[in-house]
Design a protein around this motif. Structure first.
Motif, PDB file in Angstrom:
ATOM      1  N   SER A   7       0.879  -1.155   0.000  1.00 59.11           N
ATOM      2  CA  SER A   7       0.000   0.000   0.000  1.00 59.11           C
ATOM      3  C   SER A   7       0.925   1.215   0.000  1.00 59.11           C
ATOM      4  N   GLU A   8       0.372   2.362   0.242  1.00 56.83           N
ATOM      5  CA  GLU A   8       1.194   3.577   0.233  1.00 56.83           C
ATOM      6  C   GLU A   8       2.366   3.472   1.210  1.00 56.83           C
ATOM      7  N   ARG A   9       2.110   2.951   2.420  1.00 53.86           N
ATOM      8  CA  ARG A   9       3.166   2.911   3.437  1.00 53.86           C
ATOM      9  C   ARG A   9       3.509   1.520   3.944  1.00 53.86           C
ATOM     10  N   LEU A  10       2.690   0.536   3.624  1.00 51.14           N
ATOM     11  CA  LEU A  10       2.886  -0.803   4.186  1.00 51.14           C
ATOM     12  C   LEU A  10       3.377  -1.793   3.148  1.00 51.14           C
ATOM     13  N   SER A  11       4.154  -2.747   3.637  1.00 51.15           N
ATOM     14  CA  SER A  11       4.617  -3.867   2.820  1.00 51.15           C
ATOM     15  C   SER A  11       4.231  -5.144   3.557  1.00 51.15           C
ATOM     16  N   LEU A  12       3.505  -6.027   2.872  1.00 56.38           N
ATOM     17  CA  LEU A  12       3.103  -7.302   3.459  1.00 56.38           C
ATOM     18  C   LEU A  12       3.810  -8.408   2.709  1.00 56.38           C
ATOM     19  N   SER A  13       4.463  -9.298   3.460  1.00 57.77           N
ATOM     20  CA  SER A  13       5.178 -10.410   2.847  1.00 57.77           C
ATOM     21  C   SER A  13       5.052 -11.629   3.748  1.00 57.77           C
TER      22      SER A  13
END
Length: 176
Positions: A7-13
């Protein structure tokens, strides 16, 4: 099975073994862990849960489970899965953020990302969330995103779980 999301500020892995201490700390924090499942468990149970993410969830490609990062730091946990509740036929989002990341709007950003993934990638007409009626922060986030409240389910411990649902808008009938 667990794709990277941004998203604009988040990274999900997908989780990696080095995330275990952060995962356990998140679930052990009373202010956060109380809202997950049966509430705060022992650290040993949380380590076993972390292990099951690899041995069951990822190994059997059951559903996506993510480590959530903000500015490169672990700040939370997220998943979207078939609901384990017998009274709910569908998929639900699950998320939690570290206390240090509260107040930055990350909960809304995370729930929006999970909801979009459910609707747009998984093709779900409905995305659900089950929330303790006292979890006002999560209820506020979900209502802000357009989730509507459905049934209220009394729990054995005297609390109430609320079902909230995000529905894809239905298109008007053709030629109508």
């Amino acid at each position: 099975m667990t794709p990277e999301l941004r998203s604009e500020r988040l990274s999900l892995s997908a989780y990696v073994a080095a995330d275990e201490a952060h995962f356990v700390a998140l679930f052990q924090d009373e202010a956060v862990g109380r809202w997950f499942g049966d509430g705060v468990q022992s650290a040993a149970e949380d380590r076993a849960l972390f292990g099951r993410i690899f041995s069951l969830i990822y190994a059997e490609e059951r559903f996506p489970v993510w480590a959530v990062r903000y500015e490169g730091r672990y700040v939370g946990h997220a998943e979207i899965k078939p609901s384990p509740e017998s009274w709910l036929d569908g998929h639900e989002i699950v998320y939690g953020l570290t206390r240090e990341s509260w107040g930055l709007g990350l909960g809304t950003e995370l729930a929006r990302l999970l909801t979009s993934y459910g609707h747009e990638v998984l093709g779900l007409a409905e995305v659900h969330a089950t929330v303790d009626s006292e979890n006002t922060a999560s209820l506020s986030v979900l209502k802000r995103l357009g989730y509507t409240q459905g049934r209220a389910v009394p729990e054995d411990n005297g609390r109430t779980t609320l079902l909230l649902t995000s529905r894809l808008p239905t298109a008007p009938p053709a030629g109508g």
